[in-house]
Design a protein around this motif. Structure first.
Motif, short mmCIF file in Angstrom:
data_model
loop_
_atom_site.label_atom_id
_atom_site.label_comp_id
_atom_site.label_asym_id
_atom_site.label_seq_id
_atom_site.Cartn_x
_atom_site.Cartn_y
_atom_site.Cartn_z
N ILE A 338 31.58 36.44 37.19
CA ILE A 338 32.56 35.46 36.71
C ILE A 338 32.55 35.53 35.19
N HIS A 362 30.71 35.88 41.65
CA HIS A 362 31.69 35.41 42.62
C HIS A 362 31.11 35.44 44.02
N ARG A 365 33.97 34.32 49.26
CA ARG A 365 35.23 33.60 49.45
C ARG A 365 36.19 33.76 48.27
N ASP A 366 35.66 34.15 47.10
CA ASP A 366 36.51 34.33 45.92
C ASP A 366 37.28 35.64 45.94
N HIS A 367 36.88 36.58 46.79
CA HIS A 367 37.48 37.92 46.76
C HIS A 367 38.81 37.95 47.51
N TYR A 397 44.36 35.07 41.91
CA TYR A 397 43.01 35.55 41.67
C TYR A 397 42.82 35.84 40.18
#
Length: 681
Positions: A338, A362, A365-367, A397
């Protein structure tokens, strides 16, 4: 037991590939030049710079107990074969251990991804000619899947086709039913990384989030071995390494490191009072890939694969996963930092301040992810996530997570979407045909230009007998790069002879596809015909009065008796890559074969492209197929040294015989191994 299966895997790899198996360990150690000479020194330097063995020492301690036991069994099986065949051991090499094995799993992915991106990004300062880290690489691999509702048999189909050098040691074909593992596919050492099981299958293609950052660090002019960080002096760490080189004197190199983001960050280069250090989140977690992939192999479905990948330790890849229940999931994976806002993270950022330090890592779930798309299919043939066959909003994103140009498509991706979108009852035969599809997607435009030229300049369209035959075949050509096609050979040579045409500013309208007939001019028509005249002359020089087919120009195999093949890629180095949209500069077929240019010396061998193909359909029983380039054994005397080359030429995969009763009728020989007692419990 699982461990007994890994024991057999280690034994079999050593038996089939004794030198390449040992070579993988030496690659991870950075000791290949010791046996192969100075030409391998650059690779050794890169591998030692990233300290694979040191990081692996930490990784061994974090392996799950089951993975550690399996890896120990693999080593034991490998060593058992070398004990039986001591003459095959490389001289003067200390025994390989578990740390070597974890380093072996880590090294190829760091070498092929992070190290390369780091070198590129750390050289980007002030050099506009260096590619940004979010620009498409020249990699080519295919991954696609179709959900049950769009297949005739109501069962999910998944295809995978890594495009790599034919000599790549990263793919060893195996089938293992041992303990809780029932898998078939390809292994890197003990890592069962490109497989299907009874429950799940996945494909992997190059692409993913931004996994590397480069820091521009100003050093003390009076003492260049230190730098300020938030006003505090910190040392540049140094490590001296000696490299043995076959036939030459040893050389010593000094590697330098900073400490950024709490990890050792290799210094890629110095420029005056600035040094450039690369920082990667995956630096100190050599265990994650091993643990995650073992969990994926043991998963009962897509949900289990997602749980296994929750530690976000996967190397940078586009991963498409399908399961027996028909579920489909895509994730743009890679251990990703991040970053604080306000900086261009595709180029070096200031490295003397904590203002550019990472804010964490990250979570999975952030991908970028897609699950069970309405289209009923997905493909990622090295394309941006928003053109895979489902709606994805790049703006949702961070730029370093999406890490691509929205809308970017490849010739292979475009072809896959074209085929799958118009077929809602895909059969396994359709899937096999797509896997071997040899369509040049740019042919329609080029042939439209030639048709215009032949109609508008009839005098210029006259020529030698060879020229007239080529013109006639090309005007009727279907655009498929088939090995038996004379028109395909004509098209290939013609395209090569017109390679520089689109660089002419006068022909700027033709630098992108599709071509518009309104843009055609007599000058462009003449240039196309001039190229065909040159192509005809080239054919006359090389083949006399014979009209060759494409398979007369290229062959697949690692022996002189290789098989003629089609599916050749058309590109010219320095032009836009085939992963950069619908480009007239190049055309990668689904097979993406690359080879040396043919000349009067005869056909040229395929060097890169389809090498480790897989196709699986979750019917009952499972139907799965593979094709490996170009044989399982490295022994030239073995009948399995080059036996699959013929299948490449014939566009056929072989069944994996996944079920035991399928396999029984095809067993050529049996070796019974006595597994050490502690691996058999």
């Amino acid at each position: 037991t699982e461990a007994a299966g890994y024991y057999g895997l280690g034994y079999a790899q050593a038996e089939d590939r004794p030198q390449r198996t040992q070579g993988l360990f030496l690659f991870a150690r950075g000791e290949v030049a010791r046996f192969m000479g100075k030409q391998y020194l650059a690779a050794d330097l890169r591998n030692r710079l990233w300290r694979h063995r040191e990081m692996a020492e930490q990784g061994v301690r974090r392996l799950s107990p089951r993975v550690r036991r399996n890896y120990e069994a693999y080593l034991a099986g490998m060593n058992a074969w070398f004990t039986e065949h001591p003459e095959q051991r490389l001289p003067g090499i200390a025994a390989f251990d578990l740390v070597d094995l974890v380093a072996l799993v880590r090294a190829p992915f760091i070498f092929g991804y992070q190290a390369g991106y780091a070198e590129r990004e750390c050289r980007a300062d002030g050099d506009p000619g260096v590619l940004r880290s979010d620009e498409p690489p020249r990699f080519a691999s295919n991954g696609w899947a179709v959900m049950p509702a769009r297949t005739r048999d109501g069962a999910l189909i998944l295809g995978a086709d890594p495009h790599v050098e034919n000599t790549s040691p990263m793919y060893y074909e195996f089938r293992m039913h041992a303990g809780g593992i029932e898998a078939a596919g390809y292994a890197l050492g003990p890592l069962l990384w490109q497989v299907h099981t009874r429950n799940v299958a996945w494909s992997m293609t190059t692409g993913g989030p931004d996994i590397v950052d480069c820091y521009r660090v100003e050093v003390d002019p009076a003492n260049p071995d230190r730098y300020r960080y938030d006003g505090v002096w910190k040392p540049v760490l140094k490590r001296h390494e000696v490299f043995q080189i076959a036939g030459e004197a040893p050389v010593t190199r000094t590697f330098e490191y900073t400490t950024h983001n709490g990890v050792l960050s290799p210094v890629i280069r110095r420029d005056g009072t600035s040094l450039y250090a690369a920082s990667i989140p995956a630096m100190r977690r050599a265990d994650l890939v091993s643990n995650e992939i073992h969990g994926m192999v043991k998963a009962a479905g897509v949900k289990g694969v997602r749980r296994a990948m929750a530690t976000s330790g996967m190397f940078q890849q586009n991963i498409i996963v399908g399961d027996r229940g028909g579920h489909l999931w895509y994730v743009r994976a890679g251990t990703t930092a991040i970053r604080p806002s306000g900086y261009d993270w595709t180029r070096p950022v200031p490295g003397n301040t904590s203002k550019t330090a990472w804010l964490g890592l990250h979570a999975l779930r952030d991908h970028v992810q897609i699950e069970n798309p309405e289209s009923g299919f997905l493909q990622n043939n090295n394309v941006a996530p928003d053109v895979m066959g489902a709606a994805v909003d790049a703006a949702a994103y961070p730029v370093w997570v999406f890490n691509d140009r929205p809308g970017r498509q490849s010739t292979r991706g475009r072809r896959t979407v074209e085929v799958l979108a118009k077929n809602d009852r895909v059969t396994i035969e359709d899937a096999l045909a797509l896997s071997f599809d040899e369509t040049w997607t740019t042919a329609e435009d080029w042939l439209a230009g030639l048709r215009y030229a032949s109609e508008s300049l009839p005098d210029a369209a006259a020529g030698t007998a060879r020229f007239r035959r080529m013109m006639e075949r090309l005007l009727a050509f279907d655009g498929r790069a088939q090995r038996d096609s004379r028109a395909a050979a004509d098209f290939y040579v013609w395209r090569r002879e017109t390679a520089s045409l689109l660089a002419d500013p006068a022909f700027a309208p033709f630098a992108a596809l599709p071509w518009k007939r309104a843009d055609f001019t007599p000058a462009f028509a003449k240039a196309l015909l001039d190229g065909l005249h040159r192509a005809a002359a080239t054919m006359d020089r090389q083949f006399g009065g014979r009209d060759p087919a494409l398979g007369d120009l290229f062959y697949a195999g690692r022996a002189a008796d290789g098989a003629p093949v089609g599916g050749i890629s058309i590109e010219r180095r320095g032009d836009k890559p085939c992963n950069d949209g619908a480009s007239p500069f190049c055309d990668w077929t689904m097979r993406a074969f690359e080879a040396a240019e043919p000349d009067g010396g005869g056909p040229k061998r395929i060097l890169r492209g389809s090498q480790s193909m897989r196709l699986v359909q979750f019917t009952s029983p499972i139907r799965s197929y593979t094709l490996y380039g170009f044989g399982q054994s490295d022994d030239p005397a073995s009948r399995h040294f080059n036996d699959q080359a013929r299948l490449f030429g014939e566009r056929r995969m072989k069944p994996t015989y996944f079920e035991r009763d399928e396999l029984t009728a095809h067993i050529e020989s049996t070796t019974t191994l006595i597994v050490p007692r502690h691996f058999a419990k």
